[in-house]
Scaffold this motif. Sequence first.
Motif, PDB file in Angstrom:
ATOM      1  N   UNK A   1      -6.839 -10.187   0.629  1.00 20.23           N
ATOM      2  CA  UNK A   1      -5.870  -9.863  -0.414  1.00 20.23           C
ATOM      3  C   UNK A   1      -5.830  -8.365  -0.706  1.00 20.23           C
ATOM      4  N   UNK A   2      -4.787  -7.945  -1.397  1.00 17.06           N
ATOM      5  CA  UNK A   2      -4.733  -6.542  -1.802  1.00 17.06           C
ATOM      6  C   UNK A   2      -5.697  -6.364  -2.968  1.00 17.06           C
ATOM      7  N   UNK A   3      -6.291  -5.188  -3.067  1.00 20.21           N
ATOM      8  CA  UNK A   3      -7.262  -4.945  -4.133  1.00 20.21           C
ATOM      9  C   UNK A   3      -7.533  -3.457  -4.250  1.00 20.21           C
ATOM     10  N   UNK A   4      -8.289  -3.086  -5.265  1.00 22.22           N
ATOM     11  CA  UNK A   4      -8.793  -1.736  -5.481  1.00 22.22           C
ATOM     12  C   UNK A   4      -7.692  -0.724  -5.769  1.00 22.22           C
ATOM     13  N   UNK A   5      -6.850  -1.039  -6.735  1.00 19.76           N
ATOM     14  CA  UNK A   5      -5.782  -0.119  -7.124  1.00 19.76           C
ATOM     15  C   UNK A   5      -6.096   0.626  -8.414  1.00 19.76           C
ATOM     16  N   UNK A   6      -7.330   0.594  -8.856  1.00 12.97           N
ATOM     17  CA  UNK A   6      -7.667   1.192 -10.145  1.00 12.97           C
ATOM     18  C   UNK A   6      -7.348   2.678 -10.215  1.00 12.97           C
ATOM     19  N   UNK A   7      -7.461   3.398  -9.126  1.00 10.84           N
ATOM     20  CA  UNK A   7      -7.170   4.831  -9.145  1.00 10.84           C
ATOM     21  C   UNK A   7      -5.736   5.154  -8.756  1.00 10.84           C
ATOM     22  N   UNK A   8      -5.005   4.207  -8.228  1.00 10.02           N
ATOM     23  CA  UNK A   8      -3.712   4.510  -7.639  1.00 10.02           C
ATOM     24  C   UNK A   8      -2.532   4.078  -8.473  1.00 10.02           C
TER      25      UNK A   8
ATOM     26  N   UNK B   1       0.835  -1.201   0.000  1.00 11.49           N
ATOM     27  CA  UNK B   1       0.000   0.000   0.000  1.00 11.49           C
ATOM     28  C   UNK B   1       0.873   1.256   0.000  1.00 11.49           C
ATOM     29  N   UNK B   2       1.941   1.233   0.775  1.00 14.22           N
ATOM     30  CA  UNK B   2       2.837   2.389   0.873  1.00 14.22           C
ATOM     31  C   UNK B   2       3.593   2.607  -0.433  1.00 14.22           C
ATOM     32  N   UNK B   3       4.088   1.522  -1.015  1.00 14.50           N
ATOM     33  CA  UNK B   3       4.835   1.636  -2.265  1.00 14.50           C
ATOM     34  C   UNK B   3       3.976   2.276  -3.351  1.00 14.50           C
ATOM     35  N   UNK B   4       2.709   1.891  -3.416  1.00 15.59           N
ATOM     36  CA  UNK B   4       1.808   2.419  -4.434  1.00 15.59           C
ATOM     37  C   UNK B   4       0.975   3.592  -3.926  1.00 15.59           C
ATOM     38  N   UNK B   5       1.234   4.012  -2.692  1.00 17.73           N
ATOM     39  CA  UNK B   5       0.594   5.186  -2.087  1.00 17.73           C
ATOM     40  C   UNK B   5      -0.927   5.131  -2.187  1.00 17.73           C
ATOM     41  N   UNK B   6      -1.471   4.047  -1.726  1.00 21.44           N
ATOM     42  CA  UNK B   6      -2.908   3.805  -1.757  1.00 21.44           C
ATOM     43  C   UNK B   6      -3.527   4.405  -0.499  1.00 21.44           C
ATOM     44  N   UNK B   7      -4.145   5.569  -0.643  1.00 24.34           N
ATOM     45  CA  UNK B   7      -4.612   6.307   0.530  1.00 24.34           C
ATOM     46  C   UNK B   7      -5.793   5.652   1.230  1.00 24.34           C
ATOM     47  N   UNK B   8      -6.449   4.688   0.628  1.00 22.87           N
ATOM     48  CA  UNK B   8      -7.568   4.014   1.289  1.00 22.87           C
ATOM     49  C   UNK B   8      -7.111   2.842   2.156  1.00 22.87           C
ATOM     50  N   UNK B   9      -5.843   2.504   2.119  1.00 20.54           N
ATOM     51  CA  UNK B   9      -5.349   1.351   2.862  1.00 20.54           C
ATOM     52  C   UNK B   9      -5.587   1.531   4.354  1.00 20.54           C
ATOM     53  N   UNK B  10      -6.130   0.525   4.962  1.00 20.02           N
ATOM     54  CA  UNK B  10      -6.388   0.570   6.398  1.00 20.02           C
ATOM     55  C   UNK B  10      -7.693   1.237   6.760  1.00 20.02           C
ATOM     56  N   UNK B  11      -8.368   1.809   5.786  1.00 18.63           N
ATOM     57  CA  UNK B  11      -9.657   2.461   6.020  1.00 18.63           C
ATOM     58  C   UNK B  11     -10.758   1.811   5.200  1.00 18.63           C
ATOM     59  N   UNK B  12     -10.707   2.016   3.905  1.00 21.78           N
ATOM     60  CA  UNK B  12     -11.778   1.548   3.032  1.00 21.78           C
ATOM     61  C   UNK B  12     -11.392   0.278   2.289  1.00 21.78           C
TER      62      UNK B  12
END
Length: 172
Positions: free
Chosen positions: A72-79, A42-53
């Motif tokens: 699993x990791x998911x929802x990277x379409x915007x990031x 999440x940090x590497x790809x700077x996914x701001x929803x990680x840990x929240x949404x």
Amino acid sequence: IANFYNQVEGAVYSSDGYNPITHKHFSEYIDLKSFAKYYLIQELLMHCDAGNNSFMMYKDIDSKDSLLHTGPIWDFDLYVRDVNPWNVLYVSAFYGKSGGIYYHLWQHGEFRDSVANIYKTELYPVLRNILHSNYLDSLQHVLNVQIPEFTESVEKRSEFLYWLFTTDSSDI
């Protein structure tokens, strides 16, 4: 499970990492390695929803495994397409205290140490090999997509994280 997760939060959100009611440390509730690995991606790809949404967790029955896991990791379409190499700990800092579990986990040295160790020993070597191989060029050819900007952003972010996790980061 709601009671269990409340106990997790009680430990993670406390200043010393111990649940004030059960006196159990957060590492007695969560699989530290899965949380650290999830955090790194999440940090590497700077996914701001990680840990929240955009955040999934799972737990087996106690007789098989008493710990809470991430994935699993998911929802990277915007990031993934908008990676920016800002020199901040994006996931743990984005929302501050209201930012969910990762902001609070980051306050504990045990979690930071686990993240740094996994990054240095597992993720960074693999990431460097991928970025310096012809894999991304091949992927670009197969998918007919533009990858150079993405590659450059990930490389810069990786270099920043490597610097961060190989220096004394106790002041963060």
